[in-house]
Design a protein around this motif. Structure first.
Motif, PDB file in Angstrom:
ATOM      1  N   CYS A  39      24.698 -51.596 -23.270  1.00  0.00           N
ATOM      2  CA  CYS A  39      25.153 -52.190 -22.365  1.00  0.00           C
ATOM      3  C   CYS A  39      25.156 -53.532 -22.603  1.00  0.00           C
ATOM      4  CB  CYS A  39      24.252 -51.981 -21.165  1.00  0.00           C
ATOM      5  SG  CYS A  39      24.480 -50.446 -20.401  1.00  0.00           S
ATOM      6  N   CYS A  72      29.174 -50.854 -20.207  1.00  0.00           N
ATOM      7  CA  CYS A  72      28.089 -49.580 -20.883  1.00  0.00           C
ATOM      8  C   CYS A  72      28.888 -48.508 -21.387  1.00  0.00           C
ATOM      9  CB  CYS A  72      27.078 -49.312 -19.694  1.00  0.00           C
ATOM     10  SG  CYS A  72      25.889 -50.316 -19.097  1.00  0.00           S
ATOM     11  N   THR A  76      26.255 -43.664 -19.980  1.00  0.00           N
ATOM     12  CA  THR A  76      24.994 -44.500 -20.113  1.00  0.00           C
ATOM     13  C   THR A  76      24.576 -44.931 -18.721  1.00  0.00           C
ATOM     14  OG1 THR A  76      25.404 -45.302 -22.235  1.00  0.00           O
ATOM     15  CG2 THR A  76      23.755 -46.294 -21.084  1.00  0.00           C
ATOM     16  N   TYR A  78      22.435 -46.990 -15.920  1.00  0.00           N
ATOM     17  CA  TYR A  78      21.888 -48.498 -16.112  1.00  0.00           C
ATOM     18  C   TYR A  78      21.494 -48.910 -14.787  1.00  0.00           C
ATOM     19  CZ  TYR A  78      26.609 -49.696 -14.431  1.00  0.00           C
ATOM     20  OH  TYR A  78      27.804 -49.998 -13.658  1.00  0.00           O
ATOM     21  N   GLY A 130      27.972 -46.036 -17.177  1.00  0.00           N
ATOM     22  CA  GLY A 130      28.830 -46.796 -17.875  1.00  0.00           C
ATOM     23  C   GLY A 130      29.866 -45.597 -18.093  1.00  0.00           C
ATOM     24  N   TYR A 163      19.068 -50.134 -19.446  1.00  0.00           N
ATOM     25  CA  TYR A 163      19.911 -48.886 -19.676  1.00  0.00           C
ATOM     26  C   TYR A 163      18.883 -47.976 -20.693  1.00  0.00           C
ATOM     27  CZ  TYR A 163      21.155 -51.170 -24.057  1.00  0.00           C
ATOM     28  OH  TYR A 163      21.168 -51.956 -24.963  1.00  0.00           O
TER      29      TYR A 163
END
Length: 163
Positions: A39, A72, A76, A78, A130, A163
């Protein structure tokens, strides 16, 4: 023996000898892949700029918005936290102009209902997943008063993506 038969026997014998001496060797090798999540926060955020106003002694909401660019890797999860800024007290973000103070709040939503902080102070964090592309994440600000001495007020807030 006829010449043709001799040549056939000789060819067969030499082929058998080559097969007798043939050998093989093997070796194994690995194939691997490392996948990492990543990220980043873009390097050019849009400031929360409340603009220029005349002093008002009555309470008035003054709103502004800025933006962060979060990128990101796809899938993913975050969170984005905002610290109190350079001039915060234990519970209030503040812009300064010399010794003069202008309190403000940063929010996650345009309705300015959910304060944005670091999860323990100033409000909750913003969560997302992400996409593999940069996503504009708005930051909404509000002043509840313009009853401050004349001056140029400022603060610096740090955004952190985890993340």
């Amino acid at each position: 023996m006829n010449l043709l038969l001799k040549l056939a026997l000789l060819a067969a014998a030499s082929g058998a000898m080559v097969g007798t001496y043939a050998a093989t060797a093997t070796q194994t090798f690995g194939v691997k892949l490392v996948v990492q999540e990543s990220c980043s926060i873009g390097t050019t955020p849009t400031d929360v700029d409340f603009g220029t106003h005349t002093r008002q002694t009555t309470a008035v909401n003054t709103d502004a918005a800025g933006s962060l660019s979060i990128n990101c890797s796809s899938g993913t999860p975050y969170t984005i936290a905002l610290n109190g800024g350079l001039n915060a007290t234990a519970s209030t973000r503040q812009m300064l102009s010399g010794a003069n103070v202008a309190a403000y709040v940063l929010y996650q939503d345009s309705a300015r209902a959910t304060p944005w902080g670091n999860g323990t102070t100033f409000g909750t964090t913003v969560s997302g997943t992400g996409t593999g592309a940069a996503v504009a994440t708005p930051v909404y600000g509000r002043l509840t008063s313009l009853n401050f001495p004349a001056g140029t007020y400022s603060d610096t807030v740090t955004a952190t993506v985890t993340y």
